[in-house]
Motif scaffolding. Structure first.
Motif, PDB file in Angstrom:
ATOM      1  N   THR A 244       4.476  -1.097  -8.837  1.00  0.00           N
ATOM      2  CA  THR A 244       5.806  -1.173  -8.245  1.00  0.00           C
ATOM      3  C   THR A 244       5.856  -0.385  -6.947  1.00  0.00           C
ATOM      4  O   THR A 244       6.457  -0.811  -5.955  1.00  0.00           O
ATOM      5  N   LEU A 245       5.208   0.766  -6.943  1.00  0.00           N
ATOM      6  CA  LEU A 245       5.184   1.604  -5.747  1.00  0.00           C
ATOM      7  C   LEU A 245       4.505   0.877  -4.594  1.00  0.00           C
ATOM      8  O   LEU A 245       4.933   0.976  -3.439  1.00  0.00           O
ATOM      9  N   TYR A 246       3.468   0.133  -4.909  1.00  0.00           N
ATOM     10  CA  TYR A 246       2.770  -0.641  -3.881  1.00  0.00           C
ATOM     11  C   TYR A 246       3.591  -1.839  -3.418  1.00  0.00           C
ATOM     12  O   TYR A 246       3.937  -1.984  -2.252  1.00  0.00           O
ATOM     13  N   VAL A 247       3.869  -2.746  -4.369  1.00  0.00           N
ATOM     14  CA  VAL A 247       4.395  -4.067  -4.026  1.00  0.00           C
ATOM     15  C   VAL A 247       5.864  -4.015  -3.635  1.00  0.00           C
ATOM     16  O   VAL A 247       6.276  -4.554  -2.609  1.00  0.00           O
ATOM     17  N   GLN A 248       6.682  -3.378  -4.454  1.00  0.00           N
ATOM     18  CA  GLN A 248       8.126  -3.448  -4.280  1.00  0.00           C
ATOM     19  C   GLN A 248       8.692  -2.304  -3.454  1.00  0.00           C
ATOM     20  O   GLN A 248       9.857  -2.324  -3.113  1.00  0.00           O
ATOM     21  N   VAL A 249       7.902  -1.294  -3.183  1.00  0.00           N
ATOM     22  CA  VAL A 249       8.441  -0.143  -2.459  1.00  0.00           C
ATOM     23  C   VAL A 249       7.731   0.033  -1.116  1.00  0.00           C
ATOM     24  O   VAL A 249       8.302  -0.207  -0.052  1.00  0.00           O
ATOM     25  N   LEU A 250       6.471   0.419  -1.168  1.00  0.00           N
ATOM     26  CA  LEU A 250       5.792   0.762   0.080  1.00  0.00           C
ATOM     27  C   LEU A 250       5.678  -0.434   1.015  1.00  0.00           C
ATOM     28  O   LEU A 250       5.929  -0.319   2.220  1.00  0.00           O
ATOM     29  N   PHE A 251       5.300  -1.590   0.489  1.00  0.00           N
ATOM     30  CA  PHE A 251       5.136  -2.751   1.364  1.00  0.00           C
ATOM     31  C   PHE A 251       6.478  -3.233   1.901  1.00  0.00           C
ATOM     32  O   PHE A 251       6.592  -3.615   3.065  1.00  0.00           O
ATOM     33  N   VAL A 252       7.495  -3.226   1.048  1.00  0.00           N
ATOM     34  CA  VAL A 252       8.827  -3.627   1.514  1.00  0.00           C
ATOM     35  C   VAL A 252       9.333  -2.643   2.559  1.00  0.00           C
ATOM     36  O   VAL A 252       9.888  -3.037   3.594  1.00  0.00           O
ATOM     37  N   MET A 253       9.130  -1.360   2.310  1.00  0.00           N
ATOM     38  CA  MET A 253       9.597  -0.359   3.263  1.00  0.00           C
ATOM     39  C   MET A 253       8.802  -0.426   4.560  1.00  0.00           C
ATOM     40  O   MET A 253       9.370  -0.296   5.660  1.00  0.00           O
ATOM     41  N   LEU A 254       7.492  -0.638   4.473  1.00  0.00           N
ATOM     42  CA  LEU A 254       6.689  -0.769   5.671  1.00  0.00           C
ATOM     43  C   LEU A 254       7.127  -1.985   6.481  1.00  0.00           C
ATOM     44  O   LEU A 254       7.285  -1.915   7.710  1.00  0.00           O
ATOM     45  N   ASP A 255       7.327  -3.097   5.796  1.00  0.00           N
ATOM     46  CA  ASP A 255       7.793  -4.316   6.458  1.00  0.00           C
ATOM     47  C   ASP A 255       9.136  -4.070   7.139  1.00  0.00           C
ATOM     48  O   ASP A 255       9.366  -4.457   8.290  1.00  0.00           O
ATOM     49  N   SER A 256      10.035  -3.396   6.428  1.00  0.00           N
ATOM     50  CA  SER A 256      11.368  -3.144   6.974  1.00  0.00           C
ATOM     51  C   SER A 256      11.306  -2.240   8.198  1.00  0.00           C
ATOM     52  O   SER A 256      12.019  -2.455   9.184  1.00  0.00           O
ATOM     53  N   VAL A 257      10.453  -1.228   8.153  1.00  0.00           N
ATOM     54  CA  VAL A 257      10.318  -0.321   9.306  1.00  0.00           C
ATOM     55  C   VAL A 257       9.784  -1.066  10.516  1.00  0.00           C
ATOM     56  O   VAL A 257      10.257  -0.870  11.655  1.00  0.00           O
ATOM     57  N   ILE A 258       8.802  -1.938  10.301  1.00  0.00           N
ATOM     58  CA  ILE A 258       8.232  -2.691  11.424  1.00  0.00           C
ATOM     59  C   ILE A 258       9.267  -3.650  12.018  1.00  0.00           C
ATOM     60  O   ILE A 258       9.418  -3.747  13.239  1.00  0.00           O
ATOM     61  N   VAL A 259       9.974  -4.377  11.153  1.00  0.00           N
ATOM     62  CA  VAL A 259      11.010  -5.292  11.638  1.00  0.00           C
ATOM     63  C   VAL A 259      12.108  -4.520  12.366  1.00  0.00           C
ATOM     64  O   VAL A 259      12.586  -4.928  13.440  1.00  0.00           O
ATOM     65  N   LEU A 260      12.512  -3.394  11.807  1.00  0.00           N
ATOM     66  CA  LEU A 260      13.542  -2.562  12.440  1.00  0.00           C
ATOM     67  C   LEU A 260      13.080  -2.080  13.813  1.00  0.00           C
ATOM     68  O   LEU A 260      13.829  -2.128  14.795  1.00  0.00           O
ATOM     69  N   SER A 261      11.827  -1.629  13.896  1.00  0.00           N
ATOM     70  CA  SER A 261      11.306  -1.136  15.179  1.00  0.00           C
ATOM     71  C   SER A 261      11.260  -2.255  16.217  1.00  0.00           C
ATOM     72  O   SER A 261      11.624  -2.052  17.388  1.00  0.00           O
ATOM     73  N   GLY A 262      10.808  -3.434  15.800  1.00  0.00           N
ATOM     74  CA  GLY A 262      10.765  -4.563  16.729  1.00  0.00           C
ATOM     75  C   GLY A 262      12.141  -4.934  17.248  1.00  0.00           C
ATOM     76  O   GLY A 262      12.324  -5.207  18.446  1.00  0.00           O
ATOM     77  N   ALA A 263      13.134  -4.939  16.350  1.00  0.00           N
ATOM     78  CA  ALA A 263      14.496  -5.274  16.762  1.00  0.00           C
ATOM     79  C   ALA A 263      15.052  -4.230  17.732  1.00  0.00           C
ATOM     80  O   ALA A 263      15.711  -4.567  18.722  1.00  0.00           O
ATOM     81  N   MET A 264      14.768  -2.947  17.487  1.00  0.00           N
ATOM     82  CA  MET A 264      15.275  -1.896  18.366  1.00  0.00           C
ATOM     83  C   MET A 264      14.644  -1.987  19.757  1.00  0.00           C
ATOM     84  O   MET A 264      15.313  -1.780  20.786  1.00  0.00           O
TER      85      MET A 264
END
Length: 603
Positions: free
Chosen positions: A152-172
């Motif tokens: 869960t830490l890998y699939v549902q947390v770290l990867f989702v959070m990493l994806d979200s940070v990258i998308v957020l950074s690109g949008a900013m």
């Protein structure tokens, strides 16, 4: 148990150190993912490219609106090129998302597989002293539930959070390029979310930790109740155990309720509200700029792009905050797995020692489980190779402790126990286990066939298995089963009598061709007929195998070469049955006569 604590099986709960929990979880993840580092980097690279392609969408839309749609500049080739570019970028982003997800999910699955195998293998190598204080249900929870939390830490947390940070950074970055004033307004959302996350962590962390501990307690109670179901029902204790389980279950429910309330207040609802407020502020600022002037097409395109990017900023922040509930549980689970893996394994002996003849020497052996509370006192004993020695004594005399030291379940003082002249702690572990057999008081049987129970995964041939069964006088009753050696015995050997289980346990010990055979009250639960079969088997082994039998029923070791009588951790008497019976008012004589009277009374 404190609400904010981490429990290791069999140990008191200790207060949670947040930084240590994060460090332990990170160390476990790094250790598990190390072999797949290249795949992990590939997945992260594809994630970056996919996020960049997705960020092109609003920019293409802005150009389409500003340059062609509002000015009514119908240049179809250019417009078609923009639309085709948006379509290609979207398709490429989707394909890269697929590659990234499968690659990173594969890393997660393999990491959990490694962790689970590592934890199980580590548990098998822990010293017996650990299991004196461990609880079976909690250990099972570590190997299953807590390792699953790592996935869960890998699939549902770290990867989702990493994806979200990258998308957020690109949008900013895209908003900064379009209009840095409006970007600063949107950027105020980030510290607001950080405060929400901090508040959520403070409110939910104790509840998450407590609920995970209580889940382990529920597993432990369930496993314990199932294992002792016969005693539980015979004692009419079903209602009491049900009430105890219900109390723990209610505490678990209340912990989850506290966690749920924190989720309901501080995650999606608050962020949705912030999204609406932010959108309203951006539109108001946009509308207030250049009052009295006509809106340019450029400003309309920027507004369109900003509305799209705001959604791309808010949604990742929502995803990040929504994962904190799972993150709390996964971090606690990973820290508990890491704590178990840090338990010291039983020391491995050097390779030089060998068991050749089976002679045992005990010299000035003292032992205590706790300092200042000795169990054995200055024991001295020499056991010749191929001889048959019986060890008897009242409850608490030190019989089982002596056997545990002879089996290396606990470390004996250096040099106090030797096998064939070699200190027992200098004999290679694998070799020692191959050459020393054990028949326990309560035989452990797998839910497998008779052949598998004798073999125990050693890859023995049929001839060797059947020879061991014949030596243990178990061959005939095994053949009488409907499928012979292939017959499944059921859980714990439920299809066999107690005596048959014990004969099968003897066959298992003999299948390894041991030089030394230890019996731990192996006849205490069997009938007289089966005891005679065991005695015949032991008689046939004499001279070939050194036999040391701890016996409650003295008739089992009556024909032993020597009988050792322990009393309060000391050797009180030593000799043959006849010699000990000739001692007036001797301890062995009293024990033997008392058993004779009990058997006559029962008759």
């Amino acid at each position: 148990m404190p609400a904010d604590s981490i429990a290791v099986p069999g140990l008191p709960a200790e207060p949670v150190d947040r930084r240590r929990t994060v460090g332990d979880a990170a160390a476990l993840l790094a250790r598990a993912a190390a072999p797949d580092r290249r795949h992990l980097l590939h997945g992260m690279f594809w994630l970056l490219v996919a996020a960049g392609l997705e960020a092109l969408g609003p920019l293409i839309g802005k150009t389409f609106i500003d340059s062609y749609l509002l000015p009514r500049n119908a240049q179809w080739p250019q417009m078609a090129g923009l639309l085709a570019g948006a379509l290609v970028a979207g398709m490429a982003a989707s394909w890269l998302r697929y590659l990234q997800l499968t690659r990173l999910a594969g890393v997660a699955m393999r990491s959990v597989q490694r962790i689970r195998e590592s934890v199980y293998g580590h548990v098998l190598r822990l010293p017996m002293s650990f299991f004196d204080r461990a609880i079976t249900g909690q250990l099972v929870s570590r190997v299953t539930n807590d390792t699953e939390a790592v996935k869960t830490l890998y699939v549902q947390v770290l990867f989702v959070m990493l994806d979200s940070v990258i998308v957020l950074s690109g949008a900013m970055v895209a908003m900064l390029w379009l209009d840095w004033h409006l970007m600063l307004i949107v950027a105020t959302l980030v510290p607001a979310v950080a405060l929400i996350v901090l508040l959520y962590q403070r409110l939910s962390a104790p509840a998450v930790t407590r609920s995970r501990e209580l889940r382990s307690e529920l597993n432990a109670q369930m496993a314990e109740s199932i294992a002792g179901m016969a005693v539980l029902q015979a004692s009419n204790a079903a209602e009491r155990f049900s009430a105890k389980f219900a109390a723990v279950n209610e505490a678990h429910y209340q912990s989850r309720q506290r966690e749920l309330r924190a989720n309901a207040w501080l995650l999606r609802p608050v962020l949705d509200l912030l999204n609406v407020i932010l959108l309203a502020v951006v539109i108001a600022v946009f509308g207030a700029r250049d009052q009295g002037a006509a809106l340019t097409t450029l400003e309309v395109g920027v507004l369109y792009a900003f509305i799209n990017y705001i959604a791309r900023v808010v949604e990742p922040l929502i995803q990040i905050t929504m994962q904190f509930s799972q993150l709390q549980q996964a971090m606690v689970g990973a820290a508990r797995v890491h704590a178990l893996l840090k338990e010291a394994e039983a020391p491995k002996a050097a390779e030089q020692g060998r068991v050749t003849e089976g002679g045992i020497s005990i010299d000035h052996l003292d032992f205590a489980y706790q300092p200042g509370q000795p169990v054995l006192h200055d024991l001295n004993l020499h056991i010749e190779p191929g001889s048959f020695h019986g060890i008897v004594g009242h409850t608490g005399s030190g019989k089982s402790t002596l056997l545990s030291l002879l089996l290396r379940f606990y470390p004996a003082p250096p040099g106090s126990i030797r096998v064939d002249g070699t200190p027992v702690d200098a004999i290679a572990e694998d070799h020692f286990r191959d050459r020393v057999g054990l028949v326990p008081q309560d035989p452990f049987l797998l839910a497998a066939s008779a052949r598998e129970n004798i073999d125990m995964g050693r890859g023995l041939g049929d001839e060797r298995i059947e020879a061991a069964a014949k030596a243990a006088h178990a061959h005939d009753f095994i053949l009488a089963l409907e499928q012979g050696y292939a017959t499944s015995l059921g859980e714990g050997g439920a299809r066999l009598s107690v005596g048959q289980k014990q004969l099968l346990a003897i066959a298992r010990a003999l299948a390894g061709d041991p030089r030394i055979l230890f019996l731990d009250e192996a006849t205490s639960h069997i009938d007289s007929e089966t005891e005679q079969i065991v005695q015949r088997a032991l008689t046939e082994l004499r001279g070939r195998v050194t036999i040391v039998a701890i016996a409650h029923r003295l008739s089992t070791i009556r024909d032993a070469d020597r009988i050792v009588v322990l009393n309060h951790g000391r050797i009180a008497e030593l000799g043959t049955h006849a010699e000990l019976m000739a001692m007036p008012q001797g301890l062995y004589q009293r024990l033997y006569l008392l058993q004779q009277l009990e058997e006559e009374g029962a008759g």
